[in-house]
Scaffold this motif. Structure first.
Motif, PDB file in Angstrom:
ATOM      1  N   ALA A   1       0.840  -1.196   0.000  1.00  0.00           N
ATOM      2  CA  ALA A   1       0.000   0.000   0.000  1.00  0.00           C
ATOM      3  C   ALA A   1       0.876   1.248   0.000  1.00  0.00           C
ATOM      4  CB  ALA A   1      -0.913  -0.005   1.229  1.00  0.00           C
ATOM      5  N   ALA A   2       0.474   2.213  -0.789  1.00  0.00           N
ATOM      6  CA  ALA A   2       1.232   3.465  -0.827  1.00  0.00           C
ATOM      7  C   ALA A   2       1.116   4.179   0.508  1.00  0.00           C
ATOM      8  CB  ALA A   2       0.714   4.354  -1.949  1.00  0.00           C
ATOM      9  N   THR A   3       2.171   4.882   0.868  1.00  0.00           N
ATOM     10  CA  THR A   3       2.154   5.653   2.109  1.00  0.00           C
ATOM     11  C   THR A   3       2.724   7.039   1.848  1.00  0.00           C
ATOM     12  OG1 THR A   3       2.793   5.672   4.446  1.00  0.00           O
ATOM     13  CG2 THR A   3       4.438   4.899   2.878  1.00  0.00           C
ATOM     14  N   THR A   4       2.228   7.996   2.603  1.00  0.00           N
ATOM     15  CA  THR A   4       2.655   9.380   2.453  1.00  0.00           C
ATOM     16  C   THR A   4       2.964   9.960   3.820  1.00  0.00           C
ATOM     17  OG1 THR A   4       1.286   9.676   0.486  1.00  0.00           O
ATOM     18  CG2 THR A   4       2.022  11.672   1.607  1.00  0.00           C
ATOM     19  N   THR A   5       4.051  10.711   3.880  1.00  0.00           N
ATOM     20  CA  THR A   5       4.433  11.349   5.135  1.00  0.00           C
ATOM     21  C   THR A   5       5.059  12.698   4.828  1.00  0.00           C
ATOM     22  OG1 THR A   5       5.615  11.043   7.227  1.00  0.00           O
ATOM     23  CG2 THR A   5       6.758  10.373   5.217  1.00  0.00           C
ATOM     24  N   ALA A   6       5.230  13.502   5.860  1.00  0.00           N
ATOM     25  CA  ALA A   6       5.858  14.817   5.711  1.00  0.00           C
ATOM     26  C   ALA A   6       7.231  14.787   6.364  1.00  0.00           C
ATOM     27  CB  ALA A   6       4.993  15.906   6.345  1.00  0.00           C
ATOM     28  N   ILE A   7       8.208  15.369   5.670  1.00  0.00           N
ATOM     29  CA  ILE A   7       9.575  15.451   6.183  1.00  0.00           C
ATOM     30  C   ILE A   7      10.068  16.874   5.978  1.00  0.00           C
ATOM     31  CG2 ILE A   7      11.958  14.670   5.896  1.00  0.00           C
ATOM     32  CD1 ILE A   7      10.921  11.957   5.103  1.00  0.00           C
ATOM     33  N   ALA A   8      10.620  17.450   7.031  1.00  0.00           N
ATOM     34  CA  ALA A   8      11.159  18.811   6.964  1.00  0.00           C
ATOM     35  C   ALA A   8      12.659  18.759   6.689  1.00  0.00           C
ATOM     36  CB  ALA A   8      10.883  19.555   8.248  1.00  0.00           C
ATOM     37  N   ILE A   9      13.098  19.548   5.718  1.00  0.00           N
ATOM     38  CA  ILE A   9      14.524  19.720   5.432  1.00  0.00           C
ATOM     39  C   ILE A   9      14.903  21.132   5.873  1.00  0.00           C
ATOM     40  CG2 ILE A   9      16.319  19.729   3.655  1.00  0.00           C
ATOM     41  CD1 ILE A   9      15.117  16.980   4.088  1.00  0.00           C
ATOM     42  N   ARG A  10      15.682  21.247   6.921  1.00  0.00           N
ATOM     43  CA  ARG A  10      16.057  22.566   7.429  1.00  0.00           C
ATOM     44  C   ARG A  10      17.500  22.593   7.915  1.00  0.00           C
ATOM     45  NH1 ARG A  10      11.716  22.607  12.429  1.00  0.00           N
ATOM     46  NH2 ARG A  10      12.391  20.699  13.472  1.00  0.00           N
ATOM     47  N   SER A  11      18.323  21.668   7.397  1.00  0.00           N
ATOM     48  CA  SER A  11      19.730  21.626   7.757  1.00  0.00           C
ATOM     49  C   SER A  11      20.536  21.135   6.575  1.00  0.00           C
ATOM     50  CB  SER A  11      19.953  20.704   8.965  1.00  0.00           C
ATOM     51  OG  SER A  11      21.330  20.505   9.198  1.00  0.00           O
ATOM     52  N   ALA A  12      21.789  21.581   6.476  1.00  0.00           N
ATOM     53  CA  ALA A  12      22.688  21.083   5.443  1.00  0.00           C
ATOM     54  C   ALA A  12      23.095  19.642   5.708  1.00  0.00           C
ATOM     55  CB  ALA A  12      23.924  21.967   5.361  1.00  0.00           C
ATOM     56  N   LEU A  13      22.957  19.195   6.950  1.00  0.00           N
ATOM     57  CA  LEU A  13      23.286  17.811   7.287  1.00  0.00           C
ATOM     58  C   LEU A  13      22.200  16.872   6.776  1.00  0.00           C
ATOM     59  CD1 LEU A  13      24.525  18.744  10.765  1.00  0.00           C
ATOM     60  CD2 LEU A  13      25.840  17.244   9.267  1.00  0.00           C
TER      61      LEU A  13
END
Length: 814
Positions: free
Chosen positions: A83-95
């Motif tokens: 089953a497809a899944t969707t989530t949210a991920i924040a990118i706020r660092s160069a690491l």
């Protein structure tokens, strides 16, 4: 120099950090018991960043998405039988951000709670930045060669063209900094002055006019951060573009990338020609051919999960002719400064005493060559600390030639510089805070070589004597200058990006040391603050930037030398050292989501500058040099409405209002003839900034007829720049023609407004597996309105945009 370059590149092949606004996502896809899933399809979407790309997990179930602009991303994962899944991920660092996503079998019910519309606002960015993604770049209106990046930037509010696609951000003169793959380029990159990468090679752009991170300095009107390197994907993939259209324009552009294991090889090549390379001083488009070329190679290697090497080599060239004025092309009588009634239109009979005959036939040409090498290495010390080194070396040469019929001056120029740039930085992520500190060194070794010949003005029968037309009141003269000098600049910075709940703060401090004609140091603090209100879908932000802005280095050695006194002996020459500008930028704005689909972005700003930078030129040529005035105050407001996708529609509409005033007296630069007289007498008062265009409106809407066919319509309104009439109307008519003069309001000292329209159609005519072919047709200035951008001279004045233009672009992706 060869030994220095080789040694420099070897030295740099050790631990550059991505730009301050980009990061990395390392994702692993598994099933419910932890077994990795191969070939899972992963889609990353961030509407605020105009980012929408798909990836595939490798044999270990992993993927690495690099160069992600900071923001919130919707991550959707698909795999057969799951089953497809969707989530949210924040990118706020160069690491790198590391995540593992588990997929359940299709028999297990799983809800999807994240939608792409939730990524319209980046809640974590404190400053104001305009992001432009690959989709917008690929579907842009096709430009004439040499100006595709400039046209993209100019589509944003707060930017406008003056002269030959010279970008002016919020009223600044020649203060646009391009950061190409992490390397700042501070020279003028417009078609008439420098080289520009074509937009086909760009993957993304970030555009700053306020809230500028401390790692960026020197040219501070606006900062355009450009990424040309693609994300690594297994196998060979790329694009081939063919274009053709009006003004005998034609070109080919290709780029490709091959990834195998830990190694990625990339290449690009482009060649273009057109009969409308520069904007012209008259509608007739005389002598305006141009040819450009761009070639690059890049190599990336992921030695370990902690070590990444990138190497880029690039060579660019441009050859073009300088457009003529009417009398320079066809010849004719030109009235002198005392003439108010005009001159005969033919050479028969004796000319009036206040007219002089010009034979015509001028041909002036220029060429520009640049070779650049970039090396960077990233090393991750721990899960929250990384260090980097980045270096660049380049060699740039610019030549200018005139034939014997050139009027009013026969001029040649051979300028160039060699540059070595170095940047070392370290980044530390401490949960809600990211610290970054670095040092920078930029050394340019400038060389200038200029010579000219002015005919014998003591002999009134000389047909090319400019004396009688009020251009220059000197006897026959020749001039030659050769000079060299290093431009040495160093900087250090520290910046902190912090998030506390719905509050975001960016704070930075930058130290600059500038050594060219003067020796100056400066300390520049910068602060940006934002508050996100989730329930209302609105973010309010404010910023203050203290800036230290170095002057343009074009011909600064000549204009600062004692030999420049010989350029004009008719009146005493005014010559003052050009010092860097200091100032403060203020901005207050808000971003709001409406109906879950519309993004409204509004800003108010003010810029206060001391030693305000401008430019002047040698007689009626394109040979320019920097000058400065006591101060300038620029303020305005901007608004933009965007629709990323609403059913079958997408598009934008924007409005910019700006007022700019400059205060006397002059504080730096070289002033000749009448300009020298003005400089010594105009010691007070103020006048409109040359970029003081009060109202600018732009819009473009696109409609998807089918998933493979779309149509688009757009328009642009410009209320007109100010101009200063420095000749009589008959002189203007003889040089530029009635059509141009009729677009001027001499009472208000403003160019009349103009309104243009554009239309596009795109159709995907072939698709099979990974190969697709798309045809795009574009029309610009459909009503064939005359775009008088500037008035008063080719490079710092008269410039007329292209007329009605049609272009075809065929893009093959594989």
């Amino acid at each position: 120099m060869k030994k220095i370059l080789i040694g420099f590149l070897i030295f740099c092949a050790i631990p550059a950090l991505p730009q301050s606004n980009s990061g990395e996502l390392r994702l692993t896809v598994t099933d419910a018991v932890g077994h990795v899933i191969r070939s899972a399809q992963v889609q990353l979407v961030s509407e605020a960043n105009q980012y929408d790309q798909s990836f595939s997990s490798d044999a270990q179930g992993s993927l690495d998405a690099r160069r992600l602009p900071y923001g919130l991303y919707q991550v959707t994962v698909h795999a057969p039988s799951f089953a497809a899944t969707t989530t949210a991920i924040a990118i706020r660092s160069a690491l790198p951000v590391r995540r593992t996503i588990q997929l359940n079998l299709t028999s297990v019910r799983q809800s999807v709670t994240v939608h792409a519309t939730g990524t319209l606002i980046d809640p974590y960015t404190a400053g104001s930045v305009q992001e432009m993604g690959l989709h917008a770049i690929q579907n842009r209106v096709t430009s004439l060669p040499g100006r595709s990046i400039q046209d993209l930037v100019n589509s944003e509010p707060g930017w406008l063209f003056e002269g030959n696609a010279v970008l002016h951000p919020r009223g600044s003169e020649y203060q646009t900094q391009f950061v190409i793959d992490g390397i700042p380029l501070t020279d003028n990159r417009s078609p008439g002055f420098g080289l520009s990468i074509e937009a086909n090679n760009i993957q993304s752009m970030s555009i700053y006019t306020a809230g500028i991170p401390a790692e960026y300095g020197r040219e501070m009107g606006g900062v355009v951060v450009v990424n040309t390197v693609q994300n690594e994907r297994p196998g060979l993939h790329g694009d081939l573009t063919l274009l053709g259209g009006s003004y005998a324009t034609g070109g080919i552009d290709t780029q490709g990338e091959y990834t195998r294991g830990k190694n990625t090889f990339g290449f690009s090549g482009a060649g273009n020609r057109t009969s409308h390379y520069l904007n012209t001083p008259t509608p007739e488009n005389f002598t305006n051919n141009g040819t450009t070329g761009d070639f690059s190679l890049n190599f990336e290697r992921q030695f370990t999960p902690r070590d990444h090497l990138t190497m880029i080599a690039r060579h660019e060239l441009a050859r073009y002719a300088i457009p003529n004025e009417l009398v320079q092309q066809n010849g004719g009588y030109v009235p002198n400064s005392d003439n108010t009634s005009g001159c005969p239109t033919s050479s028969s009979g004796s000319p009036p005493a206040d007219c002089v005959w010009i034979p015509g036939g001028q041909l002036q040409t220029s060429d520009n060559f640049e070779t650049m090498g970039i090396v960077s290495y990233e090393h991750i010390f721990s899960a929250n600390t990384m260090g980097a080194l980045r270096g660049m070396a380049r060699d740039n040469a610019l030549d200018f030639y005139s034939n014997p019929a050139s009027w009013p001056v026969n001029i040649t120029q051979h300028n160039g510089f060699k540059e070595i740039y170095f940047n070392a930085s370290v980044t530390a992520d401490r949960g809600h805070q990211e610290w970054k500190a670095g040092i920078q060194s930029d050394s340019k070794f400038l060389k200038e070589n200029l010579g000219y010949l002015i005919p014998d003005c003591g002999n009134s029968s000389d047909p090319q004597c400019p004396f009688n037309v009020g251009v220059l009141d000197v006897a026959a003269t020749t001039f030659a200058f050769t000079g060299s000098r290093p431009d040495l600049e160093q900087a250090a910075y520290i910046q902190d990006s912090a998030q506390f709940g719905n509050w975001s703060i960016d704070a930075g401090l930058r130290w600059d040391h500038y050594q060219l004609m003067v020796n100056k140091r400066s300390l520049s603090p910068r602060v940006a603050l934002a508050r996100f209100f989730p329930s209302a879908g609105i973010k309010v932000h404010a910023s203050w930037d203290r800036i230290f802005q170095t002057p343009s280095f074009e011909n600064i050695i000549l204009s600062s030398s004692p030999q420049a006194q010989a350029l004009d002996t008719s009146v005493p020459v005014v010559q003052l050292p050009v010092e860097p500008a200091h100032g403060n930028y203020y901005e207050l704005g808000a971003t709001k989501v409406l109906f879950g689909k519309l993004l409204v972005d509004t800003n108010m700003y003010r810029r206060d500058l001391d030693n305000y930078a401008d430019d002047s030129q040698i007689f009626s040529t394109g040979i320019s040099f920097p000058i400065a005035f006591r101060k300038a105050v620029i303020y305005g407001a901007e608004g933009k409405l965007q629709v990323q996708q609403w059913g079958r529609f997408s598009g934008f509409a924007s409005y910019s209002y700006m007022v700019g005033s400059v205060w006397n007296p002059v504080t730096g630069g070289l002033f000749l003839g009448g300009n020298a007289i003005d400089a010594t007498h105009q010691l007070a008062g103020h006048f409109p900034d040359t970029q003081d265009q009060r109202n600018t409106l732009r819009d473009r809407i696109r409609y998807h007829v089918t998933p493979r066919v779309w149509l688009a319509l757009g328009s642009e309104y410009n209320s007109g720049l100010p101009f200063e009439a420095n000749q009589t109307v008959p002189q203007d008519v003889s040089e530029y023609g009635h059509a141009v003069v009729n677009h001027l309001n001499f009472n208000r000292g403003r160019i009349l407004p103009y309104f243009t329209q554009n239309a596009s159609m795109s159709a995907e005519i072939y698709r099979r597996e990974k190969t697709s072919v798309r045809l795009q047709a574009d029309g610009q200035d459909l009503s064939n309105a005359m775009e008088v951008l500037d008035f008063g001279g080719l490079f710092s004045g008269n410039a007329i945009g292209p007329g009605r233009t049609f272009m075809l672009r065929l893009i093959t992706s594989f």
